[in-house]
Design a protein around this motif. Structure first.
Motif, short mmCIF file in Angstrom:
data_model
loop_
_atom_site.label_atom_id
_atom_site.label_comp_id
_atom_site.label_asym_id
_atom_site.label_seq_id
_atom_site.Cartn_x
_atom_site.Cartn_y
_atom_site.Cartn_z
N SER A 28 38.57 48.04 109.37
CA SER A 28 37.36 48.36 108.60
C SER A 28 36.81 47.00 108.19
CB SER A 28 37.65 49.25 107.40
OG SER A 28 38.50 48.63 106.48
N GLY A 29 35.73 46.61 108.85
CA GLY A 29 35.25 45.24 108.67
C GLY A 29 36.25 44.30 109.30
N GLU A 32 42.50 44.92 108.54
CA GLU A 32 43.28 45.86 109.34
C GLU A 32 43.55 47.10 108.49
OE1 GLU A 32 47.83 45.98 110.34
OE2 GLU A 32 46.85 44.52 111.63
N MET A 33 43.14 48.27 109.00
CA MET A 33 43.32 49.51 108.24
C MET A 33 44.56 50.27 108.72
SD MET A 33 41.49 51.35 106.00
CE MET A 33 41.08 52.98 105.53
N ILE A 34 44.65 50.49 110.03
CA ILE A 34 45.77 51.25 110.60
C ILE A 34 46.27 50.52 111.84
CG2 ILE A 34 46.49 53.44 111.64
CD1 ILE A 34 44.15 54.75 110.19
N LYS A 35 47.57 50.46 111.97
CA LYS A 35 48.18 49.86 113.17
C LYS A 35 49.27 50.82 113.64
CE LYS A 35 50.58 45.71 114.71
NZ LYS A 35 51.08 44.41 114.27
N VAL A 36 49.23 51.13 114.93
CA VAL A 36 50.23 52.00 115.54
C VAL A 36 50.90 51.20 116.64
CG1 VAL A 36 50.61 54.16 116.77
CG2 VAL A 36 48.74 54.00 115.11
N HIS A 64 40.17 58.23 106.28
CA HIS A 64 39.42 57.22 105.51
C HIS A 64 38.73 56.24 106.44
CE1 HIS A 64 41.00 57.80 101.25
NE2 HIS A 64 41.51 58.78 101.97
N TRP A 65 39.46 55.79 107.49
CA TRP A 65 38.87 54.86 108.44
C TRP A 65 37.69 55.50 109.16
CZ3 TRP A 65 38.19 55.26 113.70
CH2 TRP A 65 37.68 54.11 114.32
N ALA A 69 33.86 54.23 109.21
CA ALA A 69 33.17 53.92 110.47
C ALA A 69 31.85 54.67 110.57
CB ALA A 69 34.08 54.26 111.66
N GLN A 70 31.83 55.93 110.14
CA GLN A 70 30.60 56.71 110.19
C GLN A 70 29.55 56.18 109.20
OE1 GLN A 70 29.53 59.31 112.23
NE2 GLN A 70 31.27 58.58 113.40
#
Length: 76
Positions: A28-29, A32-36, A64-65, A69-70
């Protein structure tokens, strides 16, 4: 890291090619928001414990991400 820009409906999208194979990272910007990855999930840089709440934590972070993004997409 290499950046590729892809034009598609709702795009353009920038895809960052990370040197870590089999890893997906959502930002998000610049954050780092999510990492898999093959060794687990991270939300905002913190590894998610593998327990009965893991799926809920990752789902909520993805929601939330997606909302971010939307709200921040470029309307042209």
């Amino acid at each position: 890291m290499r950046d590729d820009v892809i034009t598609a409906p709702g795009g353009p999208y920038t895809i960052h090619t990370d040197p870590q194979p089999n890893t997906i990272t959502l930002h998000s910007g610049a954050e780092e928001m999510i990492k898999v990855g093959p060794d687990g999930f991270w939300v905002r840089g913190v590894k998610v414990a593998q327990d009965d709440k893991e799926a809920e934590v990752v789902y909520n972070a993805f929601k939330h991400w997606l909302t971010w993004a939307q709200l921040n997409k470029d309307y042209r």
